[in-house]
Scaffold this active site. Structure first.
Site, PDB file in Angstrom:
ATOM      1  NE  ARG A  77     -60.991  12.672  63.988  1.00  0.00           N
ATOM      2  CZ  ARG A  77     -59.868  12.129  64.426  1.00  0.00           C
ATOM      3  NH1 ARG A  77     -58.741  12.744  64.233  1.00  0.00           N
ATOM      4  NH2 ARG A  77     -59.901  10.979  65.067  1.00  0.00           N
ATOM      5  CD  GLN A  95     -52.292   9.948  68.367  1.00  0.00           C
ATOM      6  OE1 GLN A  95     -51.211   9.465  68.616  1.00  0.00           O
ATOM      7  NE2 GLN A  95     -52.778  10.100  67.153  1.00  0.00           N
ATOM      8  NE  ARG A 100     -56.249  14.718  71.440  1.00  0.00           N
ATOM      9  CZ  ARG A 100     -56.299  14.002  70.315  1.00  0.00           C
ATOM     10  NH1 ARG A 100     -56.563  14.601  69.154  1.00  0.00           N
ATOM     11  NH2 ARG A 100     -56.086  12.700  70.316  1.00  0.00           N
ATOM     12  CG  HIS A 178     -54.133  18.080  65.145  1.00  0.00           C
ATOM     13  ND1 HIS A 178     -54.897  18.022  64.006  1.00  0.00           N
ATOM     14  CD2 HIS A 178     -53.626  16.835  65.308  1.00  0.00           C
ATOM     15  CE1 HIS A 178     -54.856  16.792  63.517  1.00  0.00           C
ATOM     16  NE2 HIS A 178     -54.099  16.059  64.270  1.00  0.00           N
ATOM     17  CG  ASP A 223     -49.189  10.965  59.783  1.00  0.00           C
ATOM     18  OD1 ASP A 223     -49.708  10.102  60.523  1.00  0.00           O
ATOM     19  OD2 ASP A 223     -48.754  12.059  60.188  1.00  0.00           O
ATOM     20  CD  GLU A 282     -51.342  18.080  62.552  1.00  0.00           C
ATOM     21  OE1 GLU A 282     -50.724  17.676  63.569  1.00  0.00           O
ATOM     22  OE2 GLU A 282     -51.908  17.312  61.731  1.00  0.00           O
TER      23      GLU A 282
HETATM   24  O1  LIG Z   1     -56.991  10.940  65.723  1.00  0.00           O
HETATM   25  P1  LIG Z   1     -56.068  11.894  66.441  1.00  0.00           P
HETATM   26  O2  LIG Z   1     -55.547  11.356  67.748  1.00  0.00           O
HETATM   27  O3  LIG Z   1     -56.678  13.238  66.591  1.00  0.00           O
HETATM   28  O4  LIG Z   1     -54.762  12.062  65.493  1.00  0.00           O
HETATM   29  C1  LIG Z   1     -54.955  12.437  64.136  1.00  0.00           C
HETATM   30  C2  LIG Z   1     -53.607  12.605  63.442  1.00  0.00           C
HETATM   31  O5  LIG Z   1     -52.878  13.622  64.126  1.00  0.00           O
HETATM   32  C3  LIG Z   1     -51.608  13.958  63.534  1.00  0.00           C
HETATM   33  O6  LIG Z   1     -51.788  14.554  62.301  1.00  0.00           O
HETATM   34  C4  LIG Z   1     -50.703  12.725  63.383  1.00  0.00           C
HETATM   35  O7  LIG Z   1     -49.574  13.065  62.595  1.00  0.00           O
HETATM   36  C5  LIG Z   1     -51.450  11.566  62.740  1.00  0.00           C
HETATM   37  O8  LIG Z   1     -50.628  10.401  62.823  1.00  0.00           O
HETATM   38  C6  LIG Z   1     -52.780  11.309  63.479  1.00  0.00           C
HETATM   39  O9  LIG Z   1     -53.499  10.246  62.859  1.00  0.00           O
END
Ligand SMILES: O=P(O)(O)OC[C@H]1O[C@H](O)[C@H](O)[C@@H](O)[C@@H]1O
Length: 324
Positions: A77, A95, A100, A178, A223, A282
């Site tokens: 993070r 996601q 990564r 990101h 967001d 981002e």
């Molecule tokens: O927790 P992660 O998978 O790293 O994602 C963290 C964030 O990333 C981006 O900013 C998305 O727009 C968010 O919707 C998400 O919560």
């Protein structure tokens, strides 16, 4: 599952005053770029992730959570995670895609990249799909990432992604750098450059809306995926009198995210009050996925600089921003 561990970089490359290859505990090899005075950048080979960017006073400019999970395969993070071949949940992969969560290697012999020859502190990384990756996303690619620390302490990331499919098939992907910026107090931060832009609101089922006419300020969770945005965005930290200037090429969109208090509490790798000291802006390609035919290569670049900002009138000091 992470890729097979290649030879550690320190066995292949010799360090220099500008670039140091370090074996970190647990095989988390990293590369440190050193610039003038106390400027530096740290890159973890796991994830190809920038984890630190310091200015010439040695101040950390990126946010990394105090509760970051430094153990693969979970991405950690903070810093600048690479979202590829999928941004967010825009597809059926994990996601933000798998880049990564993979071990990158040092690219010994990158194809030439036209850059400022005065830049000596840079690293070239490469990622190719593993057999497991190909089962999930059946496309061969070569992803080359150059991370460079400029003479003025500016940081640039240049991605070159090539379709190396032999069966003639094109592929499409979405992408983001990101970037987690460290800020003194989110309630004192403004973003300029995205006003009046259309955006998809991830908090309203990706509904499309239009941003109001002046700088964006923050009072709750945000967001949003801003669409077809200008190539320059400014993040102004009023308390620190510091402006981050973000420039982008090949990345039409820009995601702005702050989890605020409720979501912060729900994330185990994020401190409950850390939302006050970070903002994600981002550079991305989300609305229109990038499509590459076999042999084609895409280039996407993000440039970051941190300049003192005499921010007062609601307008950035143009001289500082243009020449900072
Ligand atoms: O927790 P992660 O998978 O790293 O994602 C963290 C964030 O990333 C981006 O900013 C998305 O727009 C968010 O919707 C998400 O919560």
């Amino acid at each position: 599952m992470a890729a097979a561990t290649p030879q550690s970089p320190h066995q292949q490359q010799s360090s220099s005053p500008f670039v140091e290859y370090i074996r970190a505990p647990g095989g988390l090899d990293k590369v440190v770029l050193r610039g003038s005075r106390s400027c530096s950048v740290e890159i973890r080979l796991f994830g190809g992730q920038v984890t630190s960017w310091k200015n010439d006073h040695g101040e950390e400019l990126l946010f990394v959570s105090s509760k970051a999970n430094f153990k693969p395969p979970k991405a950690f993070r903070g810093g600048i995670p690479i979202c590829f071949p999928q941004f967010g949940s825009h597809g059926n992969l994990e996601q933000h895609g798998f880049a990564r969560n993979r071990l990158w290697t040092i690219d010994d012999n990158p194809p030439p990249l036209p850059v400022n020859p005065a830049i000596r502190a840079f690293a070239d990384l490469i990622l190719k799909p593993t057999e497991d990756d190909l089962k999930m996303w059946p496309h061969s690619f070569e992803y080359r990432l150059r991370i460079a620390l400029g003479a003025l302490g500016d940081l640039s990331l240049t991605s070159r992604i090539r379709n190396t499919n032999t069966g003639g098939r094109p592929f499409s992907y979405t992408f983001a750098y990101h970037t987690y910026f460290s800020v003194s107090d989110i309630s004192e931060v403004r973003v300029e450059g995205l006003e009046t832009m259309d955006y998809l609101d991830n908090m309203k089922n990706k509904d499309r809306s239009t941003e109001q006419g002046d700088a964006i300020v923050f009072e709750s969770e945000v967001d949003k995926v801003y669409l077809a945005t200008p190539s320059k965005v400014a993040i102004i930290d009023h308390e620190k009198k510091r402006t981050f200037v973000l420039t982008k090429e090949g990345l039409p969109d820009a995601v702005v995210w702050n989890p605020w208090d409720k979501k912060a509490k729900a994330m185990q790798d994020f401190g409950d009050s850390e939302y006050k000291h970070m903002l994600c802006v981002e550079p991305a390609a989300v609305e229109k996925p990038i499509t590459l035919k076999p042999g084609e290569e895409w280039k996407g670049r993000m440039g970051l600089s941190a300049v003192p900002s005499s921010y007062c009138s609601g307008q950035l000091d143009p001289l500082k921003v243009l020449h900072g």
